[in-house]
Design an enzyme around this catalytic site. Structure first.
Site, PDB file in Angstrom:
ATOM      1  N   THR A 131       0.821  -1.219   0.000  1.00 13.19           N
ATOM      2  CA  THR A 131       0.000   0.000   0.000  1.00 13.19           C
ATOM      3  C   THR A 131       0.854   1.268   0.000  1.00 13.19           C
ATOM      4  O   THR A 131       1.995   1.253   0.503  1.00 13.19           O
ATOM      5  CB  THR A 131      -0.906  -0.011   1.261  1.00 13.19           C
ATOM      6  OG1 THR A 131      -1.451   1.290   1.460  1.00 13.19           O
ATOM      7  CG2 THR A 131      -0.131  -0.396   2.523  1.00 13.19           C
ATOM      8  N   ASP A 132       0.265   2.354  -0.510  1.00 10.63           N
ATOM      9  CA  ASP A 132       0.970   3.650  -0.476  1.00 10.63           C
ATOM     10  C   ASP A 132       1.143   4.150   0.958  1.00 10.63           C
ATOM     11  O   ASP A 132       1.911   5.073   1.206  1.00 10.63           O
ATOM     12  CB  ASP A 132       0.242   4.698  -1.335  1.00 10.63           C
ATOM     13  CG  ASP A 132      -1.215   4.952  -0.947  1.00 10.63           C
ATOM     14  OD1 ASP A 132      -1.706   4.344   0.030  1.00 10.63           O
ATOM     15  OD2 ASP A 132      -1.855   5.764  -1.633  1.00 10.63           O
ATOM     16  N   GLU A 133       0.413   3.536   1.910  1.00 11.75           N
ATOM     17  CA  GLU A 133       0.478   4.015   3.296  1.00 11.75           C
ATOM     18  C   GLU A 133       1.839   3.761   3.934  1.00 11.75           C
ATOM     19  O   GLU A 133       2.165   4.342   4.968  1.00 11.75           O
ATOM     20  CB  GLU A 133      -0.663   3.417   4.134  1.00 11.75           C
ATOM     21  CG  GLU A 133      -2.000   3.710   3.471  1.00 11.75           C
ATOM     22  CD  GLU A 133      -3.226   3.570   4.351  1.00 11.75           C
ATOM     23  OE1 GLU A 133      -3.097   3.647   5.579  1.00 11.75           O
ATOM     24  OE2 GLU A 133      -4.314   3.393   3.773  1.00 11.75           O
ATOM     25  N   TYR A 156      -1.797  -0.160  11.095  1.00 12.48           N
ATOM     26  CA  TYR A 156      -1.997  -0.842   9.811  1.00 12.48           C
ATOM     27  C   TYR A 156      -0.786  -0.618   8.908  1.00 12.48           C
ATOM     28  O   TYR A 156      -0.198  -1.571   8.382  1.00 12.48           O
ATOM     29  CB  TYR A 156      -3.270  -0.325   9.127  1.00 12.48           C
ATOM     30  CG  TYR A 156      -3.360  -0.691   7.650  1.00 12.48           C
ATOM     31  CD1 TYR A 156      -3.472  -2.024   7.242  1.00 12.48           C
ATOM     32  CD2 TYR A 156      -3.300   0.288   6.658  1.00 12.48           C
ATOM     33  CE1 TYR A 156      -3.524  -2.361   5.891  1.00 12.48           C
ATOM     34  CE2 TYR A 156      -3.357  -0.045   5.307  1.00 12.48           C
ATOM     35  CZ  TYR A 156      -3.473  -1.364   4.922  1.00 12.48           C
ATOM     36  OH  TYR A 156      -3.518  -1.698   3.588  1.00 12.48           O
ATOM     37  N   LYS A 160       1.946  -3.390   7.453  1.00 17.72           N
ATOM     38  CA  LYS A 160       2.160  -3.638   6.017  1.00 17.72           C
ATOM     39  C   LYS A 160       3.618  -3.358   5.651  1.00 17.72           C
ATOM     40  O   LYS A 160       4.219  -4.080   4.848  1.00 17.72           O
ATOM     41  CB  LYS A 160       1.240  -2.748   5.172  1.00 17.72           C
ATOM     42  CG  LYS A 160      -0.230  -3.114   5.225  1.00 17.72           C
ATOM     43  CD  LYS A 160      -0.544  -4.492   4.664  1.00 17.72           C
ATOM     44  CE  LYS A 160      -0.326  -4.620   3.181  1.00 17.72           C
ATOM     45  NZ  LYS A 160      -0.722  -5.961   2.667  1.00 17.72           N
TER      46      LYS A 160
HETATM   47  P1  NAD Z   1     -10.224  -6.825   2.544  1.00 13.99           P
HETATM   48  O1  NAD Z   1     -10.200  -6.431   3.978  1.00 13.99           O
HETATM   49  O2  NAD Z   1     -11.438  -6.538   1.726  1.00 13.99           O
HETATM   50  O3  NAD Z   1      -9.941  -8.394   2.401  1.00 13.99           O
HETATM   51  C1  NAD Z   1      -8.917  -9.041   3.110  1.00 13.99           C
HETATM   52  C2  NAD Z   1      -9.100 -10.539   2.884  1.00 13.99           C
HETATM   53  O4  NAD Z   1      -8.037 -11.231   3.565  1.00 13.99           O
HETATM   54  C3  NAD Z   1     -10.408 -11.088   3.441  1.00 13.99           C
HETATM   55  O5  NAD Z   1     -10.994 -11.969   2.503  1.00 13.99           O
HETATM   56  C4  NAD Z   1      -9.990 -11.828   4.700  1.00 13.99           C
HETATM   57  O6  NAD Z   1     -10.857 -12.906   5.048  1.00 13.99           O
HETATM   58  C5  NAD Z   1      -8.599 -12.307   4.306  1.00 13.99           C
HETATM   59  N1  NAD Z   1      -7.736 -12.563   5.480  1.00 13.99           N
HETATM   60  C6  NAD Z   1      -7.540 -11.739   6.543  1.00 13.99           C
HETATM   61  N2  NAD Z   1      -6.715 -12.324   7.428  1.00 13.99           N
HETATM   62  C7  NAD Z   1      -6.366 -13.535   6.903  1.00 13.99           C
HETATM   63  C8  NAD Z   1      -5.530 -14.589   7.342  1.00 13.99           C
HETATM   64  N3  NAD Z   1      -4.875 -14.521   8.515  1.00 13.99           N
HETATM   65  N4  NAD Z   1      -5.407 -15.686   6.553  1.00 13.99           N
HETATM   66  C9  NAD Z   1      -6.081 -15.775   5.370  1.00 13.99           C
HETATM   67  N5  NAD Z   1      -6.890 -14.812   4.911  1.00 13.99           N
HETATM   68  C10 NAD Z   1      -7.029 -13.698   5.674  1.00 13.99           C
HETATM   69  O7  NAD Z   1      -8.926  -6.164   1.917  1.00 13.99           O
HETATM   70  P2  NAD Z   1      -8.679  -5.441   0.506  1.00 13.99           P
HETATM   71  O8  NAD Z   1      -9.120  -4.037   0.610  1.00 13.99           O
HETATM   72  O9  NAD Z   1      -9.160  -6.308  -0.580  1.00 13.99           O
HETATM   73  O10 NAD Z   1      -7.076  -5.431   0.492  1.00 13.99           O
HETATM   74  C11 NAD Z   1      -6.361  -6.532  -0.030  1.00 13.99           C
HETATM   75  C12 NAD Z   1      -4.864  -6.222   0.027  1.00 13.99           C
HETATM   76  O11 NAD Z   1      -4.589  -5.015  -0.682  1.00 13.99           O
HETATM   77  C13 NAD Z   1      -4.352  -6.007   1.448  1.00 13.99           C
HETATM   78  O12 NAD Z   1      -3.070  -6.582   1.533  1.00 13.99           O
HETATM   79  C14 NAD Z   1      -4.258  -4.492   1.577  1.00 13.99           C
HETATM   80  O13 NAD Z   1      -3.271  -4.110   2.495  1.00 13.99           O
HETATM   81  C15 NAD Z   1      -3.895  -4.116   0.154  1.00 13.99           C
HETATM   82  N6  NAD Z   1      -4.295  -2.761  -0.266  1.00 13.99           N
HETATM   83  C16 NAD Z   1      -5.592  -2.354  -0.117  1.00 13.99           C
HETATM   84  C17 NAD Z   1      -5.966  -1.092  -0.576  1.00 13.99           C
HETATM   85  C18 NAD Z   1      -7.398  -0.618  -0.480  1.00 13.99           C
HETATM   86  O14 NAD Z   1      -7.682   0.534  -0.822  1.00 13.99           O
HETATM   87  N7  NAD Z   1      -8.354  -1.444  -0.059  1.00 13.99           N
HETATM   88  C19 NAD Z   1      -5.020  -0.252  -1.173  1.00 13.99           C
HETATM   89  C20 NAD Z   1      -3.697  -0.720  -1.305  1.00 13.99           C
HETATM   90  C21 NAD Z   1      -3.347  -1.975  -0.855  1.00 13.99           C
HETATM   91  P1  TYD Z   2     -10.317   4.842   4.292  1.00 12.81           P
HETATM   92  O1  TYD Z   2     -11.293   4.389   3.252  1.00 12.81           O
HETATM   93  O2  TYD Z   2     -10.442   4.329   5.673  1.00 12.81           O
HETATM   94  O3  TYD Z   2      -8.873   4.572   3.682  1.00 12.81           O
HETATM   95  P2  TYD Z   2      -7.406   5.048   4.233  1.00 12.81           P
HETATM   96  O4  TYD Z   2      -7.534   5.676   5.551  1.00 12.81           O
HETATM   97  O5  TYD Z   2      -6.709   3.740   4.305  1.00 12.81           O
HETATM   98  O6  TYD Z   2      -6.878   5.976   3.200  1.00 12.81           O
HETATM   99  O7  TYD Z   2     -10.393   6.423   4.373  1.00 12.81           O
HETATM  100  C1  TYD Z   2     -10.158   7.229   3.225  1.00 12.81           C
HETATM  101  C2  TYD Z   2     -10.175   8.686   3.658  1.00 12.81           C
HETATM  102  O8  TYD Z   2     -11.490   9.004   4.145  1.00 12.81           O
HETATM  103  C3  TYD Z   2      -9.220   8.987   4.789  1.00 12.81           C
HETATM  104  O9  TYD Z   2      -8.682  10.300   4.610  1.00 12.81           O
HETATM  105  C4  TYD Z   2     -10.103   8.937   6.016  1.00 12.81           C
HETATM  106  C5  TYD Z   2     -11.434   9.466   5.503  1.00 12.81           C
HETATM  107  N1  TYD Z   2     -12.628   8.932   6.215  1.00 12.81           N
HETATM  108  C6  TYD Z   2     -13.582   9.812   6.709  1.00 12.81           C
HETATM  109  O10 TYD Z   2     -13.473  11.053   6.553  1.00 12.81           O
HETATM  110  N2  TYD Z   2     -14.671   9.302   7.367  1.00 12.81           N
HETATM  111  C7  TYD Z   2     -14.842   7.960   7.554  1.00 12.81           C
HETATM  112  O11 TYD Z   2     -15.849   7.556   8.170  1.00 12.81           O
HETATM  113  C8  TYD Z   2     -13.851   7.055   7.034  1.00 12.81           C
HETATM  114  C9  TYD Z   2     -13.982   5.573   7.210  1.00 12.81           C
HETATM  115  C10 TYD Z   2     -12.754   7.605   6.373  1.00 12.81           C
END
Ligand code: NAD
Ligand code: TYD
Length: 347
Positions: A131-133, A156, A160
């Protein structure tokens, strides 16, 4: 690369990736390996499981934890896995602030278990979804490049980052064929409604206020999930071993502008916006330089606005998917996070 184990494949991005890969590569077999936490949802793969029945060798599912070394080894052997793409993680910043423990278990220890299994079984490739985080919040006009120092600020992001560092260590120390991609904020179908866009869309549909943290001027790169999946595909097939690639649009948008587009697409009024107490340690800005991936021939297909409008329409058309979630465990979570949160006047 033929037999791919997609860990976390029943979550948001993982399920979109599985659908994308099965459609694009008719000779690939996909094993979804997922613990099915609150974020893992069989509905995310309903069409996939309907299309590839129990006897179809192209798709299989194992319910297990990535922290369980025996279960991981068993799955790799049983399904002749040659590649792991690791999406499995605890993923929500607010939950990591409330309860960091599961983040350390899965995102740090679980990543180590998968890397060790990849090494012992001599896999062709281990790809870490990051992630970019990991770059922390960035200042001025800078766009994070892959060689920037990591500076995570939430539990988080720190967990990561640890996963990334361990993956690099396995490449350097053992020569494991590792690649890493660092994605910006994804939006699109099947995102659990704790994340801001599905939360706000589903609240707004029901005329429930939208809890905007602080002044709402934080900036994110909201990218469409399938653009991210295509980027991962390009890294898997054209990326260089040992390298990290950023994936995003390369742009950024203020949260308040995102909310304005979202409400406009729904035809709902700005009076739904409630500024509430900010998230502790809230990162103000993420922005990625994505030139390294573009040099491999990849381009994002959606602007922020297109991605937001398309996502809003999906939630409008798919109430069957999110109403079930919002009436379950989610209610308790919502009360815990937002119940006592003060409404503020950011001016
Ligand atoms: P999500 O929370 O929707 O899904 C996570 C999945 O992982 C779920 O299906 C969960 O059951 C499974 N999981 C959790 N713990 C587990 C374990 N111990 N063993 C096996 N499975 C397990 O997440 P997402 O948003 O789809 O993100 C997927 C990946 O992408 C993550 O690694 C996250 O850090 C990364 N990512 C997400 C975003 C975003 O905006 N959502 C952006 C950049 C990177
Ligand atoms: P989020 O979807 O939780 O992603 P991340 O924090 O990983 O970037 O949040 C996206 C942006 O929205 C972040 O700046 C936090 C803000 N946010 C709110 O303002 N209200 C909310 O209830 C949530 C969940 C996020």
């Amino acid at each position: 690369m033929k037999n791919i184990m997609v860990t976390g494949g029943a979550g948001f991005i993982g399920s979109n990736f599985v659908r994308y890969m099965l459609g694009k590569y008719p000779d690939y077999r996909i094993l979804v390996y997922d613990k099915m936490t609150y974020a893992g949802n069989p509905d995310n793969l309903l069409d996939v499981t309907a299309m590839y029945g129990a006897d179809d060798p192209r798709f299989d599912f194992v319910k297990a934890d990535i922290c369980d070394a025996n279960a991981v080894a068993d799955a790799i052997t049983r399904f002749s896995i040659d590649t792991i793409v690791n999406f499995a993680a605890e993923t929500h910043v607010d939950r990591s602030i409330m309860d960091p423990d599961a983040f350390i278990q899965t995102d740090v220890y679980g990543t180590y278990v998968l890397l060790e299994a990849a090494r012992r079984h001599g896999l062709e490739r281990y790809h870490q979804i990051s992630t970019d985080e990991v770059y922390g919040h960035i200042h001025g006009d800078h766009r994070s490049v892959e060689t920037d120092a990591v500076a995570p600020r939430s539990p988080y992001a720190a967990s990561k980052t640890s996963g990334d560092l361990m993956a690099v260590a396995y490449y350097v120390t053992y020569g494991l064929p590792v690649t890493i991609s660092r994605g910006a904020n994804n939006i699109g179908p099947y995102q659990y409604p704790e994340k801001v866009i599905p939360l706000f869309v589903t609240n707004a549909i029901d005329d429930i206020p939208l809890p905007v943290y602080g002044d709402g001027k934080q900036r994110r790169d909201y990218q469409y999930v399938l653009d991210h999946c295509e980027g991962i595909d390009v890294v898997l097939h054209r990326g260089q071993i040992g390298e990290t690639y950023n994936i995003g649009t390369g742009g950024e948008m203020e949260n308040l502008r995102m909310v304005e587009i979202l409400l406009d697409e729904l035809g709902k009024p700005p009076s739904l916006i409630r500024h509430v107490e900010d998230r502790p340690g809230h990162d103000r800005r993420y922005c990625l330089n994505v030139d390294k991936l573009k040099a491999l021939g990849w381009e994002p297909r959606h602007s922020h606005e297109e991605a937001i409008r398309k996502t809003v329409r999906w939630y409008v058309d798919n109430e069957w998917w999110w109403r079930k979630i919002k009436s379950g465990e989610f209610k308790e979570y919502y009360k815990r996070l937002y119940g006592d949160r003060k409404v503020i006047n950011p001016a």
